[in-house]
Design a protein around this motif. Sequence first.
Motif, PDB file in Angstrom:
ATOM      1  N   ASP A 261       0.828  -1.205   0.000  1.00  0.00           N
ATOM      2  CA  ASP A 261       0.000   0.000   0.000  1.00  0.00           C
ATOM      3  C   ASP A 261       0.862   1.254   0.000  1.00  0.00           C
ATOM      4  N   SER A 262       0.286   2.331  -0.524  1.00  0.00           N
ATOM      5  CA  SER A 262       1.014   3.593  -0.651  1.00  0.00           C
ATOM      6  C   SER A 262       0.915   4.415   0.628  1.00  0.00           C
ATOM      7  N   ASP A 263       1.846   5.350   0.753  1.00  0.00           N
ATOM      8  CA  ASP A 263       1.780   6.322   1.834  1.00  0.00           C
ATOM      9  C   ASP A 263       1.072   7.576   1.328  1.00  0.00           C
ATOM     10  N   MET A 264       0.818   8.494   2.236  1.00  0.00           N
ATOM     11  CA  MET A 264       0.369   9.835   1.859  1.00  0.00           C
ATOM     12  C   MET A 264       1.523  10.759   2.210  1.00  0.00           C
ATOM     13  N   GLU A 265       2.375  11.051   1.208  1.00  0.00           N
ATOM     14  CA  GLU A 265       3.614  11.773   1.477  1.00  0.00           C
ATOM     15  C   GLU A 265       3.365  13.157   2.044  1.00  0.00           C
ATOM     16  N   PHE A 266       2.165  13.715   1.807  1.00  0.00           N
ATOM     17  CA  PHE A 266       1.843  15.015   2.384  1.00  0.00           C
ATOM     18  C   PHE A 266       1.879  14.966   3.921  1.00  0.00           C
ATOM     19  N   ASP A 267       1.664  13.773   4.488  1.00  0.00           N
ATOM     20  CA  ASP A 267       1.535  13.637   5.937  1.00  0.00           C
ATOM     21  C   ASP A 267       2.868  13.510   6.669  1.00  0.00           C
ATOM     22  N   VAL A 268       3.991  13.446   5.939  1.00  0.00           N
ATOM     23  CA  VAL A 268       5.286  13.238   6.593  1.00  0.00           C
ATOM     24  C   VAL A 268       5.490  14.278   7.692  1.00  0.00           C
ATOM     25  N   GLY A 269       5.865  13.814   8.863  1.00  0.00           N
ATOM     26  CA  GLY A 269       6.058  14.679  10.023  1.00  0.00           C
ATOM     27  C   GLY A 269       4.879  14.702  10.958  1.00  0.00           C
ATOM     28  N   SER A 270       3.726  14.230  10.494  1.00  0.00           N
ATOM     29  CA  SER A 270       2.536  14.198  11.349  1.00  0.00           C
ATOM     30  C   SER A 270       2.409  12.825  12.012  1.00  0.00           C
ATOM     31  N   PRO A 271       1.686  12.732  13.116  1.00  0.00           N
ATOM     32  CA  PRO A 271       1.551  11.433  13.795  1.00  0.00           C
ATOM     33  C   PRO A 271       0.717  10.428  13.016  1.00  0.00           C
ATOM     34  N   TRP A 272      -0.033  10.880  12.018  1.00  0.00           N
ATOM     35  CA  TRP A 272      -0.863   9.947  11.243  1.00  0.00           C
ATOM     36  C   TRP A 272      -0.210   9.565   9.913  1.00  0.00           C
ATOM     37  N   TYR A 273       1.057   9.931   9.729  1.00  0.00           N
ATOM     38  CA  TYR A 273       1.759   9.464   8.535  1.00  0.00           C
ATOM     39  C   TYR A 273       1.967   7.955   8.615  1.00  0.00           C
ATOM     40  N   ARG A 274       1.586   7.264   7.536  1.00  0.00           N
ATOM     41  CA  ARG A 274       1.783   5.820   7.453  1.00  0.00           C
ATOM     42  C   ARG A 274       2.657   5.553   6.223  1.00  0.00           C
ATOM     43  N   PRO A 275       3.872   5.017   6.411  1.00  0.00           N
ATOM     44  CA  PRO A 275       4.757   4.779   5.272  1.00  0.00           C
ATOM     45  C   PRO A 275       4.199   3.713   4.345  1.00  0.00           C
ATOM     46  N   THR A 276       4.747   3.625   3.141  1.00  0.00           N
ATOM     47  CA  THR A 276       4.376   2.504   2.285  1.00  0.00           C
ATOM     48  C   THR A 276       4.656   1.223   3.048  1.00  0.00           C
ATOM     49  N   ARG A 277       3.796   0.220   2.859  1.00  0.00           N
ATOM     50  CA  ARG A 277       3.919  -0.959   3.713  1.00  0.00           C
ATOM     51  C   ARG A 277       3.320  -2.173   3.037  1.00  0.00           C
ATOM     52  N   VAL A 278       3.852  -3.314   3.425  1.00  0.00           N
ATOM     53  CA  VAL A 278       3.322  -4.590   2.956  1.00  0.00           C
ATOM     54  C   VAL A 278       2.263  -5.053   3.941  1.00  0.00           C
ATOM     55  N   ASN A 279       1.100  -5.431   3.415  1.00  0.00           N
ATOM     56  CA  ASN A 279       0.003  -5.920   4.247  1.00  0.00           C
ATOM     57  C   ASN A 279      -0.308  -7.368   3.911  1.00  0.00           C
ATOM     58  N   HIS A 280      -0.530  -8.155   4.939  1.00  0.00           N
ATOM     59  CA  HIS A 280      -0.979  -9.532   4.786  1.00  0.00           C
ATOM     60  C   HIS A 280      -2.504  -9.497   4.695  1.00  0.00           C
ATOM     61  N   VAL A 281      -3.022  -9.863   3.530  1.00  0.00           N
ATOM     62  CA  VAL A 281      -4.453  -9.717   3.253  1.00  0.00           C
ATOM     63  C   VAL A 281      -5.189 -10.963   3.722  1.00  0.00           C
ATOM     64  N   THR A 282      -5.575 -10.958   4.976  1.00  0.00           N
ATOM     65  CA  THR A 282      -6.381 -12.052   5.502  1.00  0.00           C
ATOM     66  C   THR A 282      -7.867 -11.761   5.262  1.00  0.00           C
ATOM     67  N   SER A 283      -8.693 -12.766   5.466  1.00  0.00           N
ATOM     68  CA  SER A 283     -10.120 -12.639   5.202  1.00  0.00           C
ATOM     69  C   SER A 283     -10.740 -11.525   6.045  1.00  0.00           C
ATOM     70  N   ALA A 284     -11.497 -10.651   5.387  1.00  0.00           N
ATOM     71  CA  ALA A 284     -12.255  -9.575   6.036  1.00  0.00           C
ATOM     72  C   ALA A 284     -11.351  -8.567   6.745  1.00  0.00           C
ATOM     73  N   SER A 285     -10.087  -8.501   6.353  1.00  0.00           N
ATOM     74  CA  SER A 285      -9.150  -7.599   7.021  1.00  0.00           C
ATOM     75  C   SER A 285      -9.490  -6.139   6.725  1.00  0.00           C
ATOM     76  N   GLU A 286      -9.158  -5.291   7.688  1.00  0.00           N
ATOM     77  CA  GLU A 286      -9.422  -3.842   7.642  1.00  0.00           C
ATOM     78  C   GLU A 286      -8.136  -3.134   8.052  1.00  0.00           C
ATOM     79  N   PHE A 287      -7.589  -2.281   7.160  1.00  0.00           N
ATOM     80  CA  PHE A 287      -6.292  -1.667   7.422  1.00  0.00           C
ATOM     81  C   PHE A 287      -6.375  -0.187   7.769  1.00  0.00           C
ATOM     82  N   GLY A 288      -7.586   0.332   7.966  1.00  0.00           N
ATOM     83  CA  GLY A 288      -7.750   1.584   8.677  1.00  0.00           C
ATOM     84  C   GLY A 288      -7.406   2.858   7.948  1.00  0.00           C
TER      85      GLY A 288
END
Length: 868
Positions: A261-288
């Motif tokens: 998944d991609s990051d939102m580079e505009f958010d760098v420096g904020s507490p809600w910045y989430r870097p690009t990341r690999v997610n394990h796609v389990t059934s009914a998963s929710e990544f927020g």
Amino acid sequence: MATPKFLAVALLLADLAARLVGQSAPAAGRFVLDADTNITLLRGFDAELLYDVPAAEGSWVAMAFDPKGRLIVSDQDSQGVFRVTLPKAGDTATKVGVESLKGFPYEPIKWGKRTVGGALGFLYAFDSLYMSTMTGFYRIRDTDGDDTYDEFTRIKPLEMGYEHSAHCIVLTEDQKGLYLVSGNHSRVPDGVRSLQPPVWDWDSLLPPLPDPQGHAVGVLAPGGWICRITPDGKDWTMVSSGYRNPVDLAINREGELFTYDSDMEFDVGSPWYRPTRVNHVTSASEFGWRAGSAKWPEYFADGNGSVVDIGPGSPTGMSFGHHSNFPDLYQDKLFLCDWTFGTIYTVELEENGSSYTGTKQEFLTGTPLNVSAMRFGPDGHMYFLVGGRNTASKLYRVRYVGPGQDGPKKSLVANQPLRDLRRSLEAFHGRKDGGVAALDTAWPFLSHADRSIRYAARLAIESQDLASWQDRVFAETAPRAVVHAAIALCRHGDKSLAGRVVAKLNRVPIADLAREDLLALLRAYSLASIRLGPLSPGDVASVVARLDPLYPADDAATDAELCRLLSHLDAPSVVGKTIALMQTTTAKALDYDKAMLARHQFGEAILKAMANTPNSQNIHYAYCLRRVQAGWTLDDRKYFFTWLNDSLQKNGGLSFAGYVRGIRQDAIEHLGAKDAAAVGWLVGDVAVTDLGKLPLPKGPPGAWTVDTATKLFETGLTARNFENGKQMFAAGRCVACHRFQGSGGYSGPDLGSVAKRYSIRDILVAILEPSQSISEQYQASKVVLKEGGALYGRIIYRKDKELALAANPYDFSVLTKMPLDHVETVEPSQVSLMPPATIALMNADEVRDLIAYLVSGGDAKHAVFRKP
């Protein structure tokens, strides 16, 4: 491309030399530069440029192999679909054959001066070519066997989301269906069944701030999604959601699905910045993923965390090495492609309960090398494209040519019993017919030590009728099970249950809870307030009395959640305790791959920004305190606003300063009259770039067009003037809108890496014809009014009754607000907010110096400034 024989001999000698000095071969230099392609890659591999795509064939972004080993590729815009016949490795006599395929569906979409609509994903399976575009999912067939596609069927229309639309398609783990992944700007199609209960919401305890740049305003949960589709396209099931913009999918040898998944580079420096990341796609998963500041931290118990955080970038293709003929060492590695940094990574997975953790390493990199798609071919070699957004496109092949490295294959099966258990619970997801059997099976596993198994158990329970399990929540006694059962009940229950849920949570013994269980308990309290609230005064008092003694807890995540919850409840002591924390916390540099960042100018700019990094933990605390009314002293108010004012001098993403201003403004609006008067000197307007103080070009004007300006660089770019280039960056008002070397405005993209991704002509097109290609992150909107007329600008927020629009790219704090009941339609604008021809007043040398300054990334010692 070096000859395989030569490389093999050289590698054997290097290996022997390494053994003689007691170290492994990689210690002598793990990477080599391929002179023919200018790609740096792991020793033992060879890169080969197969095809330099002419402009008439577009910029390729999608690829798949057909049964004859030919590639099907597509331009992102309007040049169409092509079939590419590849020469065998080592065959230097045979050229790549490229054939334009006719009849493919194309729905033109205006995007500035571009017309987009090409394929974003392909897969050949079930005697069909499947294709995704920004507006539809198609099945394409050759019905008469003449090697010509003649049947084009749109299986399902898709909502257009520009580059955040539907993307790649892969076969399911059982080879009986398809998976399709989509970004967050394309809503889940109507009529699609979901393995998740359809109760998505913001689930944000505090009022979220919209992105100050207006990105994703109005985009709601579930965000980006993954669907399973039957081969005939009739049955669709959403299996996972909560993403920003994943582009591809991959399945390991154990049949587990992953995305990047991609990051939102505009958010760098904020507490809600989430870097690009690999997610394990389990059934009914929710990544927020949620818009603006409402993104969920990875530890929220009602969501799923990442396998590994990669860092800044733009994810594109991905695949597991078991599709290759690479040595055993690479068979279980996950290969990831990044567009921004021109990098392909590998991720080494390790089992972690029923899920995984991972460690990333670089596999290859180039400059520029904006990788847009990647697949392993039937011959076992890696093939990847560069292109996208009208950039120059190429097709590469990567082969292993080193000495044999056969050895024991890595096995990730030790935890297979845990994955089997998780899957047995997942069988109940999305099914209401499980009944008592499903509840009896799943309920005990709410207490399981494994996070993914607990999640699977809760979703199995939530899939059943509420009446069948509501009473079990209040009968449960195991602390962990109580917390997760309460989370389920908060998501489905009636507001009348609030008091009972709070009372049940109040009986969970906090002293005995592990960190992850305490965080889950705090999330359960939050969901009770969000979903079942507002809580009664008695419930508020009981929760505050219970949690206040725990704060602070000397753990960043726990303190973040205690502050969030106690601030929401207006706890009397939360201000004093939080201000004390803010005075003792220190800024922590983001954990980026510094070696990788240092090789690229965009990365260098980030590293410099990190030297002046904001304290993101304190930003979270300020975000929480902005509406608290109880417990303030005058000194607390002074510290709070002084700290926010000082934070505006720190560096971050394009939205960072806007978020800090948003926190500050919200706090100002919730000041009482007495406090407002006392700190009035701290809450005045924050200065923006004064355009009147920017220098002017000397001229005379050149009346530049793309063609005439391009001719200035036909003889190269050398011996330019650094200081004059910097002066022209200001004179063209670039500095007012764009970040460069860690400073500048925020309304346009960061230009630190512009020369790494774009040619000089591309840069001139962006300057002189900015509406030619507009990224969806910077796209303005046209707001048509019911009484006639229209407004143009970036939508900064869209609330229930009002939207706000910024029309001045030099100052996004100036907003035009409009009641929604006055608005007829809101549609993407095809005109860029960037003024055209900002170099119009410059003379030839000033244009040359400006382009040199951009190409250099702000490095005064760059070759473009060297004198002959």
